[in-house]
Scaffold this active site. Sequence first.
Site, PDB file in Angstrom:
ATOM      1  N   GLU A 150      16.631 -63.208 -10.156  1.00 48.10           N
ATOM      2  CA  GLU A 150      15.609 -63.888  -9.361  1.00 48.10           C
ATOM      3  C   GLU A 150      14.225 -63.280  -9.546  1.00 48.10           C
ATOM      4  O   GLU A 150      13.218 -63.994  -9.615  1.00 48.10           O
ATOM      5  CB  GLU A 150      15.995 -63.874  -7.880  1.00 48.10           C
ATOM      6  N   LYS A 175      38.915 -67.390 -15.902  1.00 45.93           N
ATOM      7  CA  LYS A 175      38.643 -67.935 -14.579  1.00 45.93           C
ATOM      8  C   LYS A 175      39.503 -69.173 -14.350  1.00 45.93           C
ATOM      9  O   LYS A 175      39.596 -70.041 -15.222  1.00 45.93           O
ATOM     10  CB  LYS A 175      37.156 -68.284 -14.451  1.00 45.93           C
ATOM     11  N   ARG A 220      15.588 -62.008  -2.673  1.00 36.15           N
ATOM     12  CA  ARG A 220      15.779 -60.931  -3.644  1.00 36.15           C
ATOM     13  C   ARG A 220      14.545 -60.741  -4.534  1.00 36.15           C
ATOM     14  O   ARG A 220      14.479 -59.778  -5.300  1.00 36.15           O
ATOM     15  CB  ARG A 220      17.009 -61.235  -4.506  1.00 36.15           C
TER      16      ARG A 220
END
Length: 593
Positions: free
Chosen positions: A337, A248, A365
Amino acid sequence: MSKKLLDHITSPADLRRLSAEQLPQLAGELRDFIIDIVSVKEGHLGASLGVVELTIALHYVFNTPEDQLVWDVGHQAYGHKILTGRKEVFHTNRRLGGLSGFPKRKESIYDTFGTGHSSTSISAALGMAMASRLKGETEKQHVAVIGDASIASGMAFEGLNHAGVTDANLLIVLNDNAIGIDPSVGAVKEYLTQVKTNRKLARNNIIKALNFDYTGPIDGHDLPALLGELSRLKKIQGPKFLHIITTKGKGLKKAEEDQVRYHAPGKFNKTTGEIIPKPVSEKDPPKYQDVFGHTIVELAEKNERIVGITPAMPTGSSLKFMMKAIPDRAFDVGIAEQHAVTLAAGMATQGLISFCNIYSTFLQRAYDQVIHDVALQDLPVIFCLDRAGIVGQDGATHHGVFDLAYLRCIPNMIVYAPADETDLRNIMYTAQLGLSHPIAIRYPRGKGITPHWRQPFTKMTIGRGKMVKPGSDIAILSIGSIAKNVTLAIDNLTNNQKVKTAHYDMQFVKPLDESLLHKIFGQYRALITLEDGCVSGGFGSAVVEFAARNGYKKDILTLGIPDTFIEQGTVNELHDVAEISPERIAARILEFL
């Protein structure tokens, strides 16, 4: 004629006219282009830099948009946007009226599925692949690109489980860089780390056990390797899985070295990578997330029953402070979640005081878990909902504007919104003293309004509103931090108009302060309700319902987010669009006066 290859790329068709030997040069140019724009215009940086080679290889090998490409979350899709006809307008990224910061179907035929929340790519691409089978399009390709943090989510596992027993022409590319926004966590992350160094694991792994044709791991920055493997997999029917290793922030040293900070670094020097600091004064108010983070540490140091939970947002929520100070009672559960909510519920059954910190848009969610596992059992979980209301340039996928409406209809749920940082501290203090019901505390992204916020705690009365400013004619009832816009709106009025305009901070959407409402309806000829949430079913609706139940026939104007999805822009711009900016509020007050 320009020597830059990127200057001549307006679509993937142009890309495919290049020779494979030219692609490394294009990768360098694409990386420079992203760095150049994001350094000035801001946005998500590290994720897109890490998939430059993959982006080029996918569009080079596959016949997009006929072959369909789905990016999970979409933080990493900047290169994709630039190569698919949006290069000339990429500078408008995340701006009002400009490009979305995430893939968006209305924006381009190359954006085959709108994203913004994680772990949806496998299910979406599988649905496309199965549809193609049903239509007889057996040669059509479907590719989902998902990160190692996102693939650990429950929904991704559900998609993998289903895909493995189909003959769908689906390729899943796992972009493994060991980080989402914060470093990846959990057993899956540990497993993937071992796979990178243990070839025996790579040959006998969980993906192969799920009936996928597994390849990897390979270097995701090695264009020849990528092209060769993607070309081979393109010819194989059925579910396939390619595991690639990337870095990244690849290509910008500072971004590689500090991957968390350079996920979205703000403005920076495009040559050195040094972040350009924003002017900071000790007199500036703190971010709401930091008030939460420091306050939970302060409370937890005195109350050993307090635990903190976040689904993959320790930095964004500032639970990182507790993870550092009291690591055995602060938990990052990854992008999960649903698990976070039920984990908090399980802890609450054993007498722990669970602070479950989730972005407002992400709590959506886990709605069933909030209802079934928390509220139905009346467990006193404390939900701290960061990024509530309009969040700005992340746009429609990230605005936390539905929470007031979707939470207030749930039995047993207390719903509270602090007007400032002191109120946030006091409700957190009050909640950990012991509540008989679950509570949702929602607060906005960004800075507050109180520089000297760390005041002694005061216990609050649940369901009690308060007068901010007296008046004689019209009452404005606000909920949460949007109260500051009311104050600014009233400041814009003449002295006589100010005298006529009262302001009440109702504090609780549920339970409403009905005693105070009876006084307000008895005293003022008209009311305006204000919220930075959806008008349909929200705080204003609750006040209107109260009026109907009690036979009040006053003029009531409900201001808030209209029944539409609000796109990207600055918070001030979007408040104006939604007609809840100080100027718009002042105009509505004058209409009533």
